[in-house]
Scaffold this motif. Structure first.
Motif, PDB file in Angstrom:
ATOM      1  N   ASP A 144      12.507   5.394 -11.833  1.00 55.17           N
ATOM      2  CA  ASP A 144      12.313   6.710 -11.059  1.00 55.17           C
ATOM      3  C   ASP A 144      12.811   6.510  -9.555  1.00 55.17           C
ATOM      4  O   ASP A 144      12.754   7.647  -8.651  1.00 55.17           O
ATOM      5  CB  ASP A 144      10.885   7.103 -10.933  1.00 55.17           C
ATOM      6  N   CYS A 145      13.444   5.518  -8.980  1.00 55.24           N
ATOM      7  CA  CYS A 145      13.842   5.240  -7.785  1.00 55.24           C
ATOM      8  C   CYS A 145      15.163   6.040  -7.314  1.00 55.24           C
ATOM      9  O   CYS A 145      16.028   6.204  -8.109  1.00 55.24           O
ATOM     10  CB  CYS A 145      13.918   3.829  -7.224  1.00 55.24           C
ATOM     11  N   ILE A 146      15.321   6.940  -6.391  1.00 53.78           N
ATOM     12  CA  ILE A 146      16.501   7.664  -6.130  1.00 53.78           C
ATOM     13  C   ILE A 146      17.173   6.980  -4.897  1.00 53.78           C
ATOM     14  O   ILE A 146      18.086   7.476  -4.543  1.00 53.78           O
ATOM     15  CB  ILE A 146      16.144   9.127  -5.796  1.00 53.78           C
ATOM     16  N   ASP A 147      16.546   5.558  -4.402  1.00 55.38           N
ATOM     17  CA  ASP A 147      17.073   4.972  -3.361  1.00 55.38           C
ATOM     18  C   ASP A 147      17.180   6.045  -2.037  1.00 55.38           C
ATOM     19  O   ASP A 147      18.413   6.004  -1.324  1.00 55.38           O
ATOM     20  CB  ASP A 147      18.698   4.572  -3.774  1.00 55.38           C
ATOM     21  N   CYS A 148      16.010   6.777  -1.893  1.00 55.78           N
ATOM     22  CA  CYS A 148      16.000   7.513  -0.561  1.00 55.78           C
ATOM     23  C   CYS A 148      16.038   6.446   0.418  1.00 55.78           C
ATOM     24  O   CYS A 148      16.403   6.812   1.581  1.00 55.78           O
ATOM     25  CB  CYS A 148      14.871   8.347  -0.662  1.00 55.78           C
ATOM     26  N   GLY A 149      15.251   5.188   0.458  1.00 57.10           N
ATOM     27  CA  GLY A 149      15.304   4.264   1.546  1.00 57.10           C
ATOM     28  C   GLY A 149      13.991   4.552   2.202  1.00 57.10           C
ATOM     29  O   GLY A 149      13.485   3.646   3.344  1.00 57.10           O
ATOM     30  N   LEU A 150      12.854   5.382   1.932  1.00 56.27           N
ATOM     31  CA  LEU A 150      11.849   5.349   2.709  1.00 56.27           C
ATOM     32  C   LEU A 150      10.811   4.401   2.718  1.00 56.27           C
ATOM     33  O   LEU A 150      10.454   3.849   3.858  1.00 56.27           O
ATOM     34  CB  LEU A 150      10.781   6.726   2.118  1.00 56.27           C
ATOM     35  N   CYS A 151      10.895   3.581   1.660  1.00 56.37           N
ATOM     36  CA  CYS A 151       9.819   2.411   1.822  1.00 56.37           C
ATOM     37  C   CYS A 151      10.602   1.228   2.312  1.00 56.37           C
ATOM     38  O   CYS A 151       9.749   0.173   2.319  1.00 56.37           O
ATOM     39  CB  CYS A 151       9.370   1.881   0.055  1.00 56.37           C
ATOM     40  N   VAL A 152      11.580   1.226   2.507  1.00 55.71           N
ATOM     41  CA  VAL A 152      12.386  -0.005   3.112  1.00 55.71           C
ATOM     42  C   VAL A 152      12.610   0.388   4.712  1.00 55.71           C
ATOM     43  O   VAL A 152      13.565  -0.157   5.342  1.00 55.71           O
ATOM     44  CB  VAL A 152      13.401  -0.531   2.439  1.00 55.71           C
ATOM     45  N   GLY A 192       7.029   8.592  -7.339  1.00 57.53           N
ATOM     46  CA  GLY A 192       6.246   7.548  -8.254  1.00 57.53           C
ATOM     47  C   GLY A 192       6.871   6.542  -8.946  1.00 57.53           C
ATOM     48  O   GLY A 192       6.275   5.973  -9.808  1.00 57.53           O
ATOM     49  N   ALA A 193       7.955   6.143  -8.069  1.00 57.32           N
ATOM     50  CA  ALA A 193       8.436   4.712  -8.693  1.00 57.32           C
ATOM     51  C   ALA A 193       7.561   3.751  -8.140  1.00 57.32           C
ATOM     52  O   ALA A 193       6.830   3.488  -7.185  1.00 57.32           O
ATOM     53  CB  ALA A 193       9.910   4.534  -7.741  1.00 57.32           C
ATOM     54  N   VAL A 194       7.410   2.676  -9.237  1.00 58.32           N
ATOM     55  CA  VAL A 194       6.493   1.575  -9.065  1.00 58.32           C
ATOM     56  C   VAL A 194       7.150   0.653  -8.067  1.00 58.32           C
ATOM     57  O   VAL A 194       6.566  -0.071  -7.328  1.00 58.32           O
ATOM     58  CB  VAL A 194       6.235   0.828 -10.136  1.00 58.32           C
ATOM     59  N   TYR A 195       8.316   0.154  -8.103  1.00 57.98           N
ATOM     60  CA  TYR A 195       9.186  -0.423  -7.056  1.00 57.98           C
ATOM     61  C   TYR A 195      10.500   0.180  -6.759  1.00 57.98           C
ATOM     62  O   TYR A 195      11.020   0.830  -7.485  1.00 57.98           O
ATOM     63  CB  TYR A 195       9.054  -2.215  -7.628  1.00 57.98           C
ATOM     64  N   TYR A 196      10.985  -0.400  -5.564  1.00 54.97           N
ATOM     65  CA  TYR A 196      12.348  -0.151  -5.123  1.00 54.97           C
ATOM     66  C   TYR A 196      13.214  -0.371  -6.229  1.00 54.97           C
ATOM     67  O   TYR A 196      13.229  -1.382  -6.833  1.00 54.97           O
ATOM     68  CB  TYR A 196      12.789  -0.702  -4.126  1.00 54.97           C
ATOM     69  N   GLU A 197      14.233   0.569  -6.485  1.00 53.24           N
ATOM     70  CA  GLU A 197      15.317   0.445  -7.616  1.00 53.24           C
ATOM     71  C   GLU A 197      14.797   0.517  -9.123  1.00 53.24           C
ATOM     72  O   GLU A 197      15.165   0.067 -10.044  1.00 53.24           O
ATOM     73  CB  GLU A 197      16.024  -0.903  -7.499  1.00 53.24           C
ATOM     74  N   LEU A 231       0.780  -1.278  -0.013  1.00 56.00           N
ATOM     75  CA  LEU A 231       0.051   0.050   0.073  1.00 56.00           C
ATOM     76  C   LEU A 231       0.768   1.217   0.012  1.00 56.00           C
ATOM     77  O   LEU A 231       0.331   2.253  -0.291  1.00 56.00           O
ATOM     78  CB  LEU A 231      -1.033  -0.090   1.263  1.00 56.00           C
ATOM     79  N   PHE A 232       2.151   1.052   0.054  1.00 56.94           N
ATOM     80  CA  PHE A 232       3.084   2.086   0.066  1.00 56.94           C
ATOM     81  C   PHE A 232       3.093   3.079  -1.333  1.00 56.94           C
ATOM     82  O   PHE A 232       3.188   2.132  -2.262  1.00 56.94           O
ATOM     83  CB  PHE A 232       4.464   1.864   0.559  1.00 56.94           C
ATOM     84  N   HIS A 233       2.908   4.129  -1.037  1.00 54.24           N
ATOM     85  CA  HIS A 233       3.299   4.877  -2.466  1.00 54.24           C
ATOM     86  C   HIS A 233       4.364   5.785  -2.650  1.00 54.24           C
ATOM     87  O   HIS A 233       4.525   6.633  -1.635  1.00 54.24           O
ATOM     88  CB  HIS A 233       2.001   5.745  -2.654  1.00 54.24           C
ATOM     89  N   CYS A 234       5.365   5.380  -3.267  1.00 52.91           N
ATOM     90  CA  CYS A 234       6.539   6.071  -3.604  1.00 52.91           C
ATOM     91  C   CYS A 234       6.369   7.738  -3.809  1.00 52.91           C
ATOM     92  O   CYS A 234       5.556   8.239  -4.614  1.00 52.91           O
ATOM     93  CB  CYS A 234       7.640   5.658  -4.607  1.00 52.91           C
ATOM     94  N   PRO A 235       6.793   8.679  -2.961  1.00 54.16           N
ATOM     95  CA  PRO A 235       6.484  10.039  -3.412  1.00 54.16           C
ATOM     96  C   PRO A 235       6.821  10.592  -4.627  1.00 54.16           C
ATOM     97  O   PRO A 235       6.496  11.390  -5.278  1.00 54.16           O
ATOM     98  CB  PRO A 235       7.261  10.747  -2.152  1.00 54.16           C
TER      99      PRO A 235
END
Ligand code: SF4
Length: 238
Positions: free
Chosen positions: A17-25, A9-14, A3-7
């Protein structure tokens, strides 16, 4: 990601669009704070260049605190060396002048666009039809002041059978569009509650929409709708 939505807009980690901020993990509060900081820095450094802030419309659900926010923002702008011009565009709320420390209520600025003697309420006031005007063009009785703050009111609905608020909304729209602010001047608008003014396009020429939200579902839903309508009008700073 569930249910987590990346701020971002990345669909999944890595994802791309993922910048590897680490929020979702993130598992701990410290990790979440560090990840949020990374996202803010990223968004700041990738923000589109924008024009100066000169016309701010303060919007939101009724009772969310718009008028209080307008008051505090006005004082803060003045404190920072700006010359705030406040336009009370709410047809019913009577408290803004008092909160700003202004004792004299100015005449309703709607009269400058629509002659009150004109039964048809056609656009026949002294500012009607002007392409642009400045604060110097507005007669003194339509502007009150206190300690470097100038205050105007669009008009209020106070009498039964007074008619609809279309003329007041039209006057507010004219001010937002045609008032040419000078260096250091910032127009701050206290908008009527909800989304009706967006339906009428009153905010279209504002450069900034500030949405005030109180902690209720209704307030959040209204805020989302305002945000979408503002972006739909082409206002980039919401
Ligand atoms: S690490 Fe950050 S940017 Fe990457 S998917 Fe997770 S929340 Fe989005």
């Amino acid at each position: 990601m569930g249910l987590f939505h990346c701020p971002l807009g990345a669909v999944y980690y890595e994802d791309d669009d993922c910048i590897d901020c680490g929020l979702c993990v993130a598992n701990t509060a410290e990790e979440k704070v560090a990840a949020s900081k990374k996202i803010r820095e990223y968004m700041k450094s990738h923000a589109a260049p924008s024009s100066n802030v000169s016309k701010i419309a303060v919007c939101g659900k009724g009772g969310s605190g718009k008028t209080t926010t307008v008051t505090l923002l006005t004082f803060a702008l003045k404190e920072a060396g700006y010359k705030p011009i406040v336009l009370d565009a709410d047809e019913s709320n009577p408290g803004l002048a008092r909160m700003l420390g202004i004792s004299r209520e100015p005449k309703a600025i709607a009269e400058l666009f629509t002659n009150p003697e004109d039964a048809e309420k056609t656009a026949s006031g002294p500012l009607a039809g002007r392409d642009k005007f400045t604060m110097d063009d507005i007669p003194a009785e339509y502007v009150s002041g206190s300690d470097g703050i100038r205050f105007m009111v669009v008009g209020k609905i106070i009498d039964p059978f007074q008619g609809c608020g279309c003329g007041l909304a039209e006057a507010a729209r004219e001010v937002v569009e045609k008032l040419a602010v000078k260096d250091g001047e910032v127009l701050v608008l206290d908008m009527e509650a909800g989304v009706e003014s967006f339906g009428r396009g009153v905010e279209r020429h504002a450069d900034t929409i500030l949405i005030v939200v109180e902690p209720s579902l209704e307030s959040i839903i209204v805020a989302e709708r305002i945000s979408q309508m503002a972006l739909g009008m082409g206002i980039g700073r919401v």
